[in-house]
Design an enzyme around this catalytic site. Structure first.
Site, PDB file in Angstrom:
ATOM      1  N   VAL A 195      69.168  85.788  18.552  1.00 25.52           N
ATOM      2  CA  VAL A 195      69.725  85.618  17.202  1.00 25.52           C
ATOM      3  C   VAL A 195      71.246  85.744  17.195  1.00 25.52           C
ATOM      4  O   VAL A 195      71.925  85.259  16.278  1.00 25.52           O
ATOM      5  CB  VAL A 195      69.076  86.619  16.206  1.00 25.52           C
ATOM      6  CG1 VAL A 195      69.597  88.032  16.389  1.00 25.52           C
ATOM      7  CG2 VAL A 195      69.272  86.163  14.765  1.00 25.52           C
ATOM      8  N   ARG A 231      70.093  89.875  34.422  1.00 29.86           N
ATOM      9  CA  ARG A 231      70.447  88.450  34.398  1.00 29.86           C
ATOM     10  C   ARG A 231      71.662  88.252  35.300  1.00 29.86           C
ATOM     11  O   ARG A 231      72.322  89.223  35.672  1.00 29.86           O
ATOM     12  CB  ARG A 231      70.792  88.024  32.955  1.00 29.86           C
ATOM     13  CG  ARG A 231      69.586  88.039  32.048  1.00 29.86           C
ATOM     14  CD  ARG A 231      69.982  87.752  30.612  1.00 29.86           C
ATOM     15  NE  ARG A 231      68.852  87.983  29.729  1.00 29.86           N
ATOM     16  CZ  ARG A 231      68.960  88.376  28.472  1.00 29.86           C
ATOM     17  NH1 ARG A 231      70.149  88.594  27.934  1.00 29.86           N
ATOM     18  NH2 ARG A 231      67.887  88.551  27.731  1.00 29.86           N
ATOM     19  N   ARG A 239      70.867  79.379  25.762  1.00 31.42           N
ATOM     20  CA  ARG A 239      71.456  80.484  26.534  1.00 31.42           C
ATOM     21  C   ARG A 239      71.093  80.368  28.013  1.00 31.42           C
ATOM     22  O   ARG A 239      71.843  80.782  28.887  1.00 31.42           O
ATOM     23  CB  ARG A 239      70.981  81.832  25.950  1.00 31.42           C
ATOM     24  CG  ARG A 239      71.745  83.008  26.504  1.00 31.42           C
ATOM     25  CD  ARG A 239      71.419  84.308  25.785  1.00 31.42           C
ATOM     26  NE  ARG A 239      70.040  84.739  26.027  1.00 31.42           N
ATOM     27  CZ  ARG A 239      69.486  85.803  25.469  1.00 31.42           C
ATOM     28  NH1 ARG A 239      70.163  86.526  24.599  1.00 31.42           N
ATOM     29  NH2 ARG A 239      68.244  86.144  25.751  1.00 31.42           N
ATOM     30  N   ARG A 253      59.167  85.699  23.864  1.00 35.22           N
ATOM     31  CA  ARG A 253      60.195  86.157  22.934  1.00 35.22           C
ATOM     32  C   ARG A 253      60.043  85.492  21.571  1.00 35.22           C
ATOM     33  O   ARG A 253      60.257  86.131  20.537  1.00 35.22           O
ATOM     34  CB  ARG A 253      61.592  85.888  23.530  1.00 35.22           C
ATOM     35  CG  ARG A 253      61.987  86.940  24.529  1.00 35.22           C
ATOM     36  CD  ARG A 253      63.066  86.510  25.490  1.00 35.22           C
ATOM     37  NE  ARG A 253      63.165  87.497  26.550  1.00 35.22           N
ATOM     38  CZ  ARG A 253      64.030  88.516  26.565  1.00 35.22           C
ATOM     39  NH1 ARG A 253      64.894  88.653  25.602  1.00 35.22           N
ATOM     40  NH2 ARG A 253      64.016  89.391  27.540  1.00 35.22           N
TER      41      ARG A 253
END
Ligand SMILES: Nc1nc2c(ncn2[C@@H]2O[C@H](COP(=O)(O)OP(=O)(O)O)[C@@H](O)[C@H]2O)c(=O)[nH]1
Ligand SMILES: Nc1ncnc2c1ncn2[C@@H]1O[C@H](COP(=O)(O)OP(=O)(O)O)[C@@H](O)[C@H]1O
Length: 382
Positions: free
Chosen positions: A144, A173, A266, A277
């Site tokens: 978000v 990540r 992303r 998710r």
């Protein structure tokens, strides 16, 4: 000169220990709370800043479970009972920014812990002198824009905000650094730390364990910064029930389709993780918008507009970093200090030193298992 001190604490303690003949060691201090007497040990040895409790009704001594971060040593201190639920401890012969501690004995946190463990519990909380800006909890579904908003705040106001670095069992990540974005950890290690009381809150999110350690929040408070927590809705609920007294902000996407687009763009998750998710996002959006848990709900459509709204909520403006930062004065507290209490102020009588010191507790916030914030300390000419 202010009001006359209502109570000379150290005299009360001395007469009390004589009456009950508690056979205190040289550095022990006893303080009565209802039918219990708390004996706080202070020989200076690492193992000795212990606490024991004498229960007058049963005539028995109890060694309680001690939570929170305890002072390194307690060789020489004065103490006073506050609100019948916590003991304020001022270390003698110390710098004022290291001198103020609380031993919570009957606060809401302690009562909750006692109910859970069915044993006696006490908890240490270090006092932090200075403005007590409320911590900020930011929640919202994955993708978000929480991280983006937090980065913008930290970049524009580096002196003002500090990020609470969570622990997680998920893999890092590509661009994530251990200790900066997260403390990456193993499941069994994190579980052990949770069991030993190191976490303020934790939750299983998208198949991994995430949690805020007490230390993560304390580090930010100690740097005199306002703490930002990026945590999920379950975590927000736990923090709401804690002593942290934060502002709770929930961030929504303009639409579900846009959320999916951002998450894919992303490029940090596999397709399977994205699907998980997105499934979780539905429940999170429902809970976030309907639970009454959040003080503010923001829609992150245009990032700049959303960021301005966030700054408005936090009551900050562009030139805030231009304002000089006034450091809190550090006092040298002498070895022969004694305390007296008037309303919400503690007068630290500094014996032969030129200046007495007042500890003002009227804006006191937070508490165990994290820091007690919002304390003010200033000189008071004799
Ligand atoms: N309860 C809790 N949730 C956390 C914590 N740290 C991160 N989260 C939440 O875990 C979720 C997943 O975070 P992350 O894996 O970084 O993915 P992202 O939200 O897509 O960037 C997000 O909702 C975070 O707000 C924590 O310490 N406690
Ligand atoms: N208002 C916005 N409009 C378009 N893209 C955005 C907006 N806010 C964030 N993004 C982008 O969406 C992606 C997810 O944002 P991120 O801050 O990582 O979300 P979160 O931390 O909530 O998971 C990032 O690539 C980010 O650049």
């Amino acid at each position: 000169m202010g009001e006359a001190p209502a109570l000379f604490i150290d005299d009360v303690q001395r007469s009390f220990s004589k009456v009950f003949d508690l056979k205190l060691n040289d550095f022990d201090t006893a303080i009565v709370v209802g039918h219990k007497t708390y004996v706080i040990g202070g020989t200076g040895e690492p193992t000795s800043s212990g606490v024991r409790i004498f229960n007058k009704l049963t005539g028995e001594w109890v060694i309680p479970t001690i939570l929170g971060t305890k002072p390194e040593s307690l060789k020489g201190f004065s103490c006073v009972l506050l609100n019948e639920d916590r003991i304020l401890i001022i270390k003698k012969n110390s710098k004022s920014n290291e001198s103020v501690w609380f031993l919570e004995v009957d606060t809401q946190f302690i009562r909750d812990q006692k109910n859970k463990s069915e044993t006696e519990v006490v908890a240490w909380s270090k006092g932090v002198i200075g403005n007590a800006e409320q911590p900020i909890v930011i929640s919202g579904p994955s993708g978000v824009g929480k991280g983006t908003l937090i980065n913008m705040l930290m970049k524009e106001f580096p002196m003002m905000f500090g990020f609470s670095v969570s622990h997680t069992t998920r893999a890092p990540r590509e661009k994530e650094q251990n200790g900066v974005h997260y403390h990456f950890t193993k499941h069994n290690v994190m579980e052990e730390d949770i069991t030993s009381g190191k976490f303020l809150e934790f939750a299983a999110v998208h198949g991994n364990l995430y949690g805020t350690s007490i230390e993560a929040v304390d580090v930010v408070a100690d740097a005199g910064k306002r703490c930002i927590l990026d945590i999920d809705v379950q975590g927000a609920r736990s923090v709401r029930a804690s002593s942290l007294e934060a502002i709770f902000v929930f961030v929504c996407p303009p639409s579900f389709e846009e959320l999916e687009k951002r998450l894919r763009a992303r490029g940090t998750e596999t397709e399977e993780q994205i699907q998980k998710r997105l499934r979780n996002a539905k429940a999170e959006l429902e809970q976030g918008q309907s639970s009454g848990l959040f003080d503010h709900i923001l829609v992150n459509d245009d990032i700049k507009a959303c960021y301005e709204q966030l700054k408005n909520i936090l009551g900050i403006s562009e030139n805030i970093n231009a304002a000089p930062i006034i450091a809190n004065k550090v006092f040298d507290l002498p070895v022969d200090l004694s305390l007296s209490k008037t309303d919400e102020k503690i007068l630290i009588n500094c014996g032969t030193a030129e200046q007495n010191v007042v500890l003002d507790l009227s804006s006191m916030k937070g508490g165990a298992p994290a820091r007690t914030r919002g304390l003010d300390m200033y000189g008071f000419d004799q």
